[in-house]
Design an enzyme around this catalytic site. Sequence first.
Site, PDB file in Angstrom:
ATOM      1  N   PRO A   7      67.352 -22.761 -28.594  1.00 24.06           N
ATOM      2  CA  PRO A   7      67.003 -21.636 -29.508  1.00 24.06           C
ATOM      3  C   PRO A   7      67.214 -20.316 -29.072  1.00 24.06           C
ATOM      4  CG  PRO A   7      64.932 -22.579 -28.764  1.00 24.06           C
ATOM      5  CD  PRO A   7      66.102 -23.296 -28.317  1.00 24.06           C
ATOM      6  N   ASN A   8      67.782 -19.206 -29.784  1.00 21.44           N
ATOM      7  CA  ASN A   8      67.942 -17.912 -29.641  1.00 21.44           C
ATOM      8  C   ASN A   8      69.121 -17.451 -28.752  1.00 21.44           C
ATOM      9  OD1 ASN A   8      65.791 -16.833 -31.296  1.00 21.44           O
ATOM     10  ND2 ASN A   8      64.393 -17.965 -29.675  1.00 21.44           N
ATOM     11  N   ARG A  47      70.821 -10.000 -27.746  1.00 23.37           N
ATOM     12  CA  ARG A  47      69.349 -10.199 -27.448  1.00 23.37           C
ATOM     13  C   ARG A  47      68.989  -9.714 -25.907  1.00 23.37           C
ATOM     14  NH1 ARG A  47      67.262 -16.465 -25.647  1.00 23.37           N
ATOM     15  NH2 ARG A  47      64.846 -15.463 -25.624  1.00 23.37           N
ATOM     16  N   TYR A  58      69.245 -10.880 -20.488  1.00 23.27           N
ATOM     17  CA  TYR A  58      70.156 -11.972 -20.778  1.00 23.27           C
ATOM     18  C   TYR A  58      71.686 -11.546 -20.586  1.00 23.27           C
ATOM     19  CZ  TYR A  58      65.983 -14.307 -22.187  1.00 23.27           C
ATOM     20  OH  TYR A  58      64.600 -14.792 -22.452  1.00 23.27           O
ATOM     21  N   ALA A  98      63.497 -21.528 -24.956  1.00 21.88           N
ATOM     22  CA  ALA A  98      61.620 -21.464 -25.039  1.00 21.88           C
ATOM     23  C   ALA A  98      61.363 -23.096 -25.029  1.00 21.88           C
ATOM     24  CB  ALA A  98      61.515 -20.692 -26.356  1.00 21.88           C
ATOM     25  N   HIS A 137      59.550 -24.894 -22.007  1.00 25.63           N
ATOM     26  CA  HIS A 137      58.310 -24.644 -21.637  1.00 25.63           C
ATOM     27  C   HIS A 137      57.356 -25.356 -22.460  1.00 25.63           C
ATOM     28  CE1 HIS A 137      60.208 -21.497 -19.540  1.00 25.63           C
ATOM     29  NE2 HIS A 137      60.654 -20.906 -20.654  1.00 25.63           N
ATOM     30  N   GLU A 180      69.647 -28.171 -15.115  1.00 30.74           N
ATOM     31  CA  GLU A 180      68.893 -27.460 -16.130  1.00 30.74           C
ATOM     32  C   GLU A 180      69.381 -26.003 -15.699  1.00 30.74           C
ATOM     33  OE1 GLU A 180      64.900 -27.382 -15.183  1.00 30.74           O
ATOM     34  OE2 GLU A 180      64.170 -25.722 -16.524  1.00 30.74           O
ATOM     35  N   HIS A 195      69.314 -21.530 -16.682  1.00 30.06           N
ATOM     36  CA  HIS A 195      68.639 -20.492 -17.135  1.00 30.06           C
ATOM     37  C   HIS A 195      69.220 -19.164 -16.814  1.00 30.06           C
ATOM     38  CE1 HIS A 195      65.309 -23.041 -18.775  1.00 30.06           C
ATOM     39  NE2 HIS A 195      65.309 -23.583 -17.423  1.00 30.06           N
ATOM     40  N   SER A 216      67.953 -16.116 -16.949  1.00 36.45           N
ATOM     41  CA  SER A 216      66.908 -15.277 -16.127  1.00 36.45           C
ATOM     42  C   SER A 216      66.229 -16.302 -15.055  1.00 36.45           C
ATOM     43  CB  SER A 216      65.903 -14.682 -17.268  1.00 36.45           C
ATOM     44  OG  SER A 216      65.290 -15.592 -17.886  1.00 36.45           O
ATOM     45  N   ARG A 252      59.221 -14.091 -14.296  1.00 33.12           N
ATOM     46  CA  ARG A 252      58.759 -13.521 -15.581  1.00 33.12           C
ATOM     47  C   ARG A 252      57.285 -14.017 -15.851  1.00 33.12           C
ATOM     48  NH1 ARG A 252      63.238 -14.665 -19.937  1.00 33.12           N
ATOM     49  NH2 ARG A 252      62.106 -13.173 -20.961  1.00 33.12           N
ATOM     50  N   ARG A 283      56.493 -19.075 -18.536  1.00 37.55           N
ATOM     51  CA  ARG A 283      57.964 -19.487 -18.346  1.00 37.55           C
ATOM     52  C   ARG A 283      57.780 -20.064 -17.167  1.00 37.55           C
ATOM     53  NH1 ARG A 283      60.735 -16.528 -22.529  1.00 37.55           N
ATOM     54  NH2 ARG A 283      59.819 -14.806 -22.895  1.00 37.55           N
TER      55      ARG A 283
HETATM   56  C1  DQA Z   1      65.913 -18.946 -20.674  1.00 37.39           C
HETATM   57  C2  DQA Z   1      64.464 -18.670 -20.415  1.00 37.39           C
HETATM   58  C3  DQA Z   1      63.370 -18.843 -21.288  1.00 37.39           C
HETATM   59  O1  DQA Z   1      62.215 -18.589 -20.863  1.00 37.39           O
HETATM   60  C4  DQA Z   1      63.597 -18.287 -22.678  1.00 37.39           C
HETATM   61  O2  DQA Z   1      62.800 -18.753 -23.687  1.00 37.39           O
HETATM   62  C5  DQA Z   1      64.860 -18.254 -23.067  1.00 37.39           C
HETATM   63  C6  DQA Z   1      66.207 -18.189 -22.447  1.00 37.39           C
HETATM   64  C7  DQA Z   1      66.887 -18.160 -19.925  1.00 37.39           C
HETATM   65  O3  DQA Z   1      68.089 -18.810 -20.077  1.00 37.39           O
HETATM   66  O4  DQA Z   1      66.648 -17.607 -18.995  1.00 37.39           O
HETATM   67  O5  DQA Z   1      65.402 -18.461 -24.513  1.00 37.39           O
HETATM   68  O6  DQA Z   1      65.828 -20.277 -20.985  1.00 37.39           O
END
Ligand code: DQA
Length: 149
Positions: A12-13, A20, A25, A80, A83, A101, A103, A105, A110, A114
Site C-alpha cells: 500500500p501507498n 509521497r 521515500y 505498512a 508491521h 524484503e 524497504h 527507508s 523510524r 515500524r
Molecule cells: C516502507 C516502510 C513502511 O514502514 C511504510 O509503511 C511504507 C514503506 C518503506 O519502503 O520504507 O509504506 O515499507
Amino acid sequence: MPVQSVLVIQGPNLNLLGTRQPAIYGHETLNDIHARLQRTAQSAGISLTSFQTNHEGALVDRIQQAPRDGIDFILMNPGAYTHTSVAIRDALSAVNIPFIEVHLSNIHAREAFRHRSFVSDIALGTICGLGSQGYDLALSYALQRGKES
Ligand code: DQA
C-alpha cells in the site's frame, strides 16, 4: 538452478512514490523503479513482473498465484502491512518461494511500530534504508543466486 522468473510485489501507498514524503521515500516514481528493474532483467534474459496494490487480500492472492505463474524469486515491499499482516506472512510461508524484503527507508531508525516486521524472519534477507537502490541490489542478488552452484 539460476533464477528465471522474478516477481516484484509492492504494498500500500507505494503507488504514490515520487510525491509521497520525498524526504523519506525519494523522488522516483514506482514506474521509474520498475522500468529500471525491467531493463536489468531483460539484459540478464530473465522474466520480471511487477505488481502493486493497496489491498491486503490482493497481495495474498498474488503471492498464492506465484507458483502457478512459475515465479522462482520474489522481491517484496509489503509497505505498512510489514508491521501488521499475519496473512501476508502466511502466504509467503505457504508458497515457499525465496524472497527478499525491501524497504526504501530504514524502518529501524523510524517510529517504534515500524521496527517489527512479520516477514523478516522468513525472508532470505532484508534490505532497508538504501532507497530505491535496495530493489536493484535485491535483483542483482537474485541474478547471481544459483549461478555458482
Ligand atoms: C516502507 C516502510 C513502511 O514502514 C511504510 O509503511 C511504507 C514503506 C518503506 O519502503 O520504507 O509504506 O515499507
